[in-house]
Scaffold this motif. Structure first.
Motif, PDB file in Angstrom:
ATOM      1  N   LYS A   1       3.466   1.481  -7.092  1.00 46.19           N
ATOM      2  CA  LYS A   1       2.837   0.182  -6.905  1.00 46.19           C
ATOM      3  C   LYS A   1       2.359  -0.316  -8.258  1.00 46.19           C
ATOM      4  CE  LYS A   1      -0.287   1.898  -4.349  1.00 46.19           C
ATOM      5  NZ  LYS A   1       0.027   3.287  -4.649  1.00 46.19           N
TER       6      LYS A   1
ATOM      7  N   ILE B   1       0.827  -1.192   0.000  1.00 43.06           N
ATOM      8  CA  ILE B   1       0.000   0.000   0.000  1.00 43.06           C
ATOM      9  C   ILE B   1       0.868   1.253   0.000  1.00 43.06           C
ATOM     10  CG2 ILE B   1      -1.931  -1.137   1.144  1.00 43.06           C
ATOM     11  CD1 ILE B   1      -1.043   0.213   3.743  1.00 43.06           C
TER      12      ILE B   1
ATOM     13  N   PRO C   1       0.696   5.841  -1.353  1.00 46.06           N
ATOM     14  CA  PRO C   1      -0.032   6.880  -2.063  1.00 46.06           C
ATOM     15  C   PRO C   1      -0.002   6.681  -3.579  1.00 46.06           C
ATOM     16  CG  PRO C   1       2.055   7.732  -1.264  1.00 46.06           C
ATOM     17  CD  PRO C   1       1.898   6.347  -0.704  1.00 46.06           C
ATOM     18  N   ASN C   2      -0.937   7.329  -4.272  1.00 44.08           N
ATOM     19  CA  ASN C   2      -0.949   7.284  -5.733  1.00 44.08           C
ATOM     20  C   ASN C   2       0.380   7.794  -6.275  1.00 44.08           C
ATOM     21  OD1 ASN C   2      -3.533   6.343  -5.795  1.00 44.08           O
ATOM     22  ND2 ASN C   2      -4.464   8.332  -6.150  1.00 44.08           N
ATOM     23  N   GLY C   3       0.882   7.116  -7.300  1.00 43.66           N
ATOM     24  CA  GLY C   3       2.142   7.528  -7.909  1.00 43.66           C
ATOM     25  C   GLY C   3       3.376   7.033  -7.179  1.00 43.66           C
ATOM     26  N   ALA C   4       3.193   6.176  -6.179  1.00 43.59           N
ATOM     27  CA  ALA C   4       4.326   5.697  -5.393  1.00 43.59           C
ATOM     28  C   ALA C   4       5.043   4.519  -6.041  1.00 43.59           C
ATOM     29  CB  ALA C   4       3.872   5.307  -3.987  1.00 43.59           C
TER      30      ALA C   4
END
Length: 56
Positions: free
Chosen positions: A50, A43, A45-48
């Protein structure tokens, strides 16, 4: 505290996992023990960075 490998019969052990993208480290896991009969998620944040495992 008991050792996780004593609590579960099957487990996945990760050591020194590093994922790079464009010469940038996006995932660095020195050590992790994950029960094989459980659901685990990465898990953040967006853009991390994943990405689904199926795209490797």
């Amino acid at each position: 505290m008991t050792n996780m490998t004593e609590q579960f019969e099957k487990y996945i052990e990760l050591n020194n996992v590093v994922v790079r993208s464009n010469d940038r480290v996006i995932l660095n896991i020195p050590h992790a023990t994950i029960p094989a009969d459980r659901i685990a998620a990465c898990i953040g944040p967006n853009g991390a960075g994943k990405i689904p495992y199926s795209s490797f």
